[in-house]
Structures are given as C-alpha cells and as structure tokens.
Design a protein around this motif. Structure first.
Motif, short mmCIF file in Angstrom:
data_model
loop_
_atom_site.label_atom_id
_atom_site.label_comp_id
_atom_site.label_asym_id
_atom_site.label_seq_id
_atom_site.Cartn_x
_atom_site.Cartn_y
_atom_site.Cartn_z
N VAL A 1 47.60 39.87 26.45
CA VAL A 1 46.68 39.23 27.61
C VAL A 1 45.16 39.31 27.19
O VAL A 1 45.01 40.25 27.05
CB VAL A 1 46.88 39.90 28.95
CG1 VAL A 1 45.89 39.35 30.02
CG2 VAL A 1 48.43 39.68 29.34
N VAL B 1 49.59 44.80 26.14
CA VAL B 1 49.90 45.65 27.20
C VAL B 1 51.55 45.81 27.50
O VAL B 1 52.14 44.59 27.45
CB VAL B 1 49.46 44.73 28.60
CG1 VAL B 1 49.72 45.75 29.76
CG2 VAL B 1 48.07 44.15 28.34
N SER C 1 48.76 34.31 36.08
CA SER C 1 47.36 34.53 36.35
C SER C 1 46.99 33.56 37.50
O SER C 1 47.12 32.30 37.51
CB SER C 1 46.49 34.19 34.92
OG SER C 1 45.19 34.03 35.28
N ASP D 1 38.27 45.50 27.11
CA ASP D 1 39.65 45.39 27.29
C ASP D 1 40.07 45.30 28.63
O ASP D 1 41.18 44.38 29.28
CB ASP D 1 40.80 46.13 26.49
CG ASP D 1 40.52 45.87 25.01
OD1 ASP D 1 39.97 44.75 24.62
OD2 ASP D 1 41.07 46.53 23.97
N VAL E 1 41.75 42.22 31.09
CA VAL E 1 43.12 42.14 31.43
C VAL E 1 42.93 41.87 32.89
O VAL E 1 43.45 41.06 33.59
CB VAL E 1 43.76 43.39 31.00
CG1 VAL E 1 45.16 43.32 31.73
CG2 VAL E 1 44.06 43.00 29.34
N GLU F 1 42.18 38.36 34.06
CA GLU F 1 43.45 37.42 33.79
C GLU F 1 44.36 37.67 34.92
O GLU F 1 44.89 36.85 35.51
CB GLU F 1 44.05 37.59 32.51
CG GLU F 1 43.18 37.34 31.03
CD GLU F 1 42.92 36.04 30.90
OE1 GLU F 1 43.95 35.05 31.47
OE2 GLU F 1 42.18 35.44 30.23
N ASP F 2 44.58 39.09 35.14
CA ASP F 2 45.74 39.30 36.24
C ASP F 2 45.31 38.89 37.61
O ASP F 2 46.49 38.57 38.19
CB ASP F 2 45.81 40.71 35.84
CG ASP F 2 47.46 41.14 36.20
OD1 ASP F 2 47.97 40.20 36.40
OD2 ASP F 2 47.67 42.28 36.35
N LEU G 1 49.22 44.82 35.51
CA LEU G 1 48.85 44.94 34.03
C LEU G 1 47.65 46.13 33.80
O LEU G 1 48.07 46.82 32.85
CB LEU G 1 48.51 43.68 33.31
CG LEU G 1 49.69 42.65 33.37
CD1 LEU G 1 49.24 41.30 32.66
CD2 LEU G 1 51.02 43.42 33.04
N SER G 2 46.68 46.09 34.62
CA SER G 2 45.73 46.93 34.07
C SER G 2 46.10 48.45 34.22
O SER G 2 45.71 49.35 33.74
CB SER G 2 44.34 46.78 34.89
OG SER G 2 44.76 46.92 36.35
#
Ligand code: NAD
Length: 485
Positions: A7, A12, A33, A90, A94, A97-98, A187-188
């Motif tokens: 991502v 990830v 997303s 990073d 992420v 995007e998420d 994701l993060s």
C-alpha cells in the motif's frame, strides 16, 4: 512473508500478530480505500479462537513484562517510540490510503503524536509509585501495580494514533495488550506490530488481532481472562461492550461519540472563530471532537456567517494525498449513505441548507461541506452524531440560552467557545457539560491533562495519571510507624 499487501509502496502484513509471530486466518475480510474504492487487501478475520490465543500469549508475557518495572520497560518503549517516528512517512501514507484522512495531517501531527504517546507514558511511569501519605499511625505508600492483560478496541478515523493513546499507558504501566483494530482501516495497526518487533518488545507483550467488530471485537470484550477493556468508538457499540464486561466485572474505559457545541459570543474575534469553525470540516467531519453545532450570539450572526462562508469557500474537497486538500472522502459507501440519510431526513423536516447538502463532484464518497439552518433542538440532526461534514446553525440571545442549547444533547465530549472576555469565557466554560472545553482554540491536547467524555460520550478519563489509574491496580501499603526494628 505470506499474507502481505503493498500500500503506497509500503509492505503491510494482513495477518494477525500473536506471541511475536504472524498468524493468518482462513477467513478474510476485504479492505478498500475510500479515496477511489481501490481494493487494498484481504485481511485475516479473527474469530474466538485467534482472540483466545492472543489473550493467552498476553497472559504468558505479563509476569516478565510487569517484573521489568518502569525503568526496565523504558528503553524498550523509547525504541518503540523512535521506530514510529523513523517510519512516520510510511505510516502516514498507509493510514491515508486506508481511511482517507489527510496525508499532511497524518505526517505532521498524527504520527508524531503517536510516537509522543508512547514516549510520554514511558517517561511518566518512572515517576509513579513515589507518593507517600503520612498519617498519625501509619505511612501510606501509594503503588501503581500492573493490572494484567488489557483488550484495546479502536475506531477507523485515526486508528494508528488512537491505538497508541491506549498502547502507550497500557505497556508503560506493565500490562500486556491485545489490540483489535477497526475493520474499515486495519492496516496501520499492522505496521505498529512490525515496529514493536523491531524495537524488541518481548513476544506476547503487544498482540494485534484483525477482525470484524461483532466477531473478533465481541470475543475480546467477552473474554474472561482480560483485566481491562479500553474502547474508543461509537456509543451504541460501547453499550454492547459494557454489557459483556459487566459479566466478569472487567473495568472499562470508554471514549465515545460527540455532538459538541461551537459557541461564538458577540465579544469574540470573529475572524479567528470563522477560521476555526471551518476547521470542523477537516477529515470530512469524521472527528469525534468536532464542534458540529454552531451556536452564535444573534447580534453578530450575520457578520459571523459571512466570515464563516468565506473561510469555508477556501476549503478544497478532494484527494487527501494532495497537500492542499482539507476535506477528503467518507470512509465507506455504507457510511456515506448514513451521512446522506441524516441530511435528507433533516431537509424533509424543513431544515434549510445554508451551503452544501449534496455529493461533491470529487467522487462517490465525497460530500460537500454542509451547514443546516432552521433546526430545532429536538431534531435528530441536532441530537445525533452524523460523523460527516455536516454542521447545524443556531443563534442565542444570552448566556442562559447558550448554556441551554450547548448542554441540550445527551453527549458531553467537547465544546469550543470563542470570546475575547476571559471572565465571560471561563464562566461559560464552567457551565458547559463536556470533558474538554477549548477557549479560542481547538484540538490542542496536552498529554498530561485529562481527556474523556461526559454523559454518553464516555466513561473515565485518560491522559497523565488518569491513564494509569485505569491500567494499574492502585494499592496502598499502610505501614505502622515504629513497628520495624
Ligand atoms: P464503532 O463503534 O462502530 O467501532 C469501533 C471499534 O469497535 C471497531 O474496532 C469495531 O470493529 C469494534 N466493534 C464494533 N462492534 C463491536 C462489538 N459488538 N463488540 C466489540 N467491538 C466491536 O465505531 P467507528 O465507526 O469505528 O468509529 C466512529 C465512532 O468513534 C464515532 O462515534 C466517534 O465519535 C467515535 N470516536 C471517539 C473518539 C474519542 O476519543 N471519544 C475518538 C475517535 C472516534
């Protein structure tokens, strides 16, 4: 590594992190997303078995982690904080995007704040258990002992930062953790697990289990072997979690929704108030603390509205990766429909849009910044949290009316007051029911200060030692004076 996705150029893991290992489930849930609907990953969906194994890992890790004491944990947590800071770019990319939150806000505020959350509580824990209270017969030694295993459940609107706000004091206190990140933006928190490993956190101290709220989250809240449950999310979910935790008398900490008043007095700096009011639309209004009810003193209402309109006209709606954007997308089609539903019902009830009220041309999930006039206090649009870029407009004649309208919902998370008269502003601030009242500012949060919600906006306070009051078993050792040889 199996079960990974890329991502924004960042690898990830989509698996859980349990006992220091990546573990995948056969069940997955899709993750897209909100920026453009792009499919980002199929993420492992935990059931009761994965939650069980994460709680067991946290339980095994607890005695050694607790025994390290604040001094022993400090260097490890400091490395964790540094790792977050080192990977800020990073993590921010992420997260954006998420969940569609602003990249610039994530990179410059949210991720640095996340690192600070870890470092602040690691530092502060070293000063705990120093207090003694003298009395005629005994000396009372106040101790903050680790409580055990904590379940930490977090929402999608700022998952990385909001999770560290719990992980920081939890681990610094000597507890171990099972984190259940939000399924709409998981994701993060997976990156957080990698950074914990990189920093040398012992296996089992921090476990991250992905999954759907009603399954993984519910299993965690109902687990008989957790000692604390800290939850940030909606008031409705908190009721379910509270009922679960009541069965085992697990102490809970709840940070919930809000419907905060934004009060502009006639003696305010109207330009500053207008700029700050426009900021309530940031992240498409998906901010629990947002002052979504504009309450303005009638004699300056027209003048303020003109300034507010000008400030809002400068807000760019669009791709949250663009540094000029201030209003990005709503998180999912389901949430978009919810926000639109609130607006449609209000319009059908006779409410008038001063501006906005429709989908924005930027894309499927983008909604115009909206201001609704002609509302009355009992209306759904005034009483319920919309969690979108939708504000209501009301005027007041005097302080009594400002207080009545300001306090006229079941929430009590925050409030904003603009007035140049300190005595007036402080008097009003004291009368508003809210965990935080910002005077001539917004979103300024000192970690040493208490934070939380009144009424349906929460249970308990976090920040400073309030966090440790929750994550620790506070003990008094009352030692009889003159009884030792
Ligand atoms: P939500 O309540 O739907 O979900 C929050 C978390 O709870 C998610 O991880 C979800 O998977 C989990 N969950 C859902 N159902 C569950 C269940 N039955 N048992 C256990 N866990 C369950 O909230 P959301 O939509 O993710 O977040 C938005 C809400 O969070 C808004 O109300 C917002 O105001 C609030 N919020 C509050 C704060 C604060 O500090 N007070 C901060 C951010 C967001």
């Amino acid at each position: 590594m199996a079960d990974t996705t890329k991502v924004a150029g960042v690898e990830v893991s989509t698996a859980h992190y349990i006992d220091g290992q990546r573990v995948a489930s056969t069940e997955k849930f899709p993750n897209c997303s909100p920026i453009d609907g792009k499919h980002l990953a199929d993420v492992s969906a935990a059931g009761a078995a994965e939650i069980d194994s994460a709680v067991a890992a946290a339980r095994r890790a607890f005695p050694a982690w607790a025994a390290l004491g604040p001094e022993g944990r400090h260097p490890i947590l400091s490395r964790f904080a540094r790792a977050i800071q080192d990977h800020a770019k990073d993590i921010a990319a992420v997260e954006t995007e998420d969940n569609g939150s602003l990249l610039i806000g994530n990179a410059t505020r949210m991720v640095p704040r996340a690192a600070h959350n870890i470092q602040f509580f690691a530092d502060r824990a070293r000063k705990l258990s120093d207090e003694t209270i003298d009395s005629p017969e005994v000396v009372n030694h106040v101790r903050y002992d680790p409580a055990g295993v904590a379940g930490l459940i977090t929402p999608w609107n700022g998952p990385f930062m909001l999770t560290t706000w719990k992980v920081g004091p939890c681990l610094a206190a000597g507890d171990t953790a099972v984190v259940k990140p939000p399924e709409w933006a998981p994701l993060s928190c997976s990156l957080m697990a990698d950074l914990a490993a990189e920093a040398g956190l012992p296996a089992g101290v921090l476990n991250v289990v992905q999954g759907i709220g009603e399954e993984a989250g519910a299993a965690l809240a109902a687990h008989p072997d957790i000692d604390r449950l800290s939850f940030t999310g909606s008031t409705d979910t908190a009721s379910l979690i509270g009922a679960s935790c009541a069965r085992s008398l697990t102490p809970v900490s709840f940070e919930l929704g809000g419907k905060s008043p934004f009060i502009i007095c006639a003696d305010a700096d109207l330009d500053a108030a207008a700029q700050t009011a426009a900021g309530q639309y940031f992240n498409a209004g998906q901010v629990c603390l947002a002052g979504t009810r504009i309450l303005v003193e009638a004699k300056v209402a027209d003048e303020f509205q003109a300034k507010f309109r000008a400030a809002v006209s400068h807000l760019t709606v669009g791709d949250p990766r663009d540094k000029n954007t201030r209003i990005g997308p709503l998180i999912t089609p389901e949430h978009y429909k919810r926000v639109e539903g609130f607006v449609d019902r209000a319009l059908r009830a006779g409410v008038k849009p001063v501006w906005g009220g429709h989908r924005h041309g930027a894309g499927e999930l983008y909604f115009e910044p909206t201001l609704l006039d002609g509302v009355s206090q009992e209306m759904e649009i005034v009483q319920r949290e919309v969690f979108g870029p939708v504000l209501t407009w009301q005027t007041f004649r005097d302080e009594e009316e400002a207080v009545r309208l300001g306090n006229g919902t079941n929430y009590g998370l925050a409030a904003v007051i603009f007035s140049k008269n300190e005595e007036h502003a402080m008097r009003l601030a004291k009368r508003i029911v809210a965990g935080t009242v910002w005077v001539n500012c917004f979103f300024v949060r000192e970690l040493a200060a208490p934070f939380g919600g009144s009424r349906n906006s929460g249970i308990g306070r976090e920040g400073g030692n309030w966090s440790f009051d929750f994550y620790c078993d506070v003990k008094n050792i009352a030692a009889m004076k003159g009884s030792f040889v």
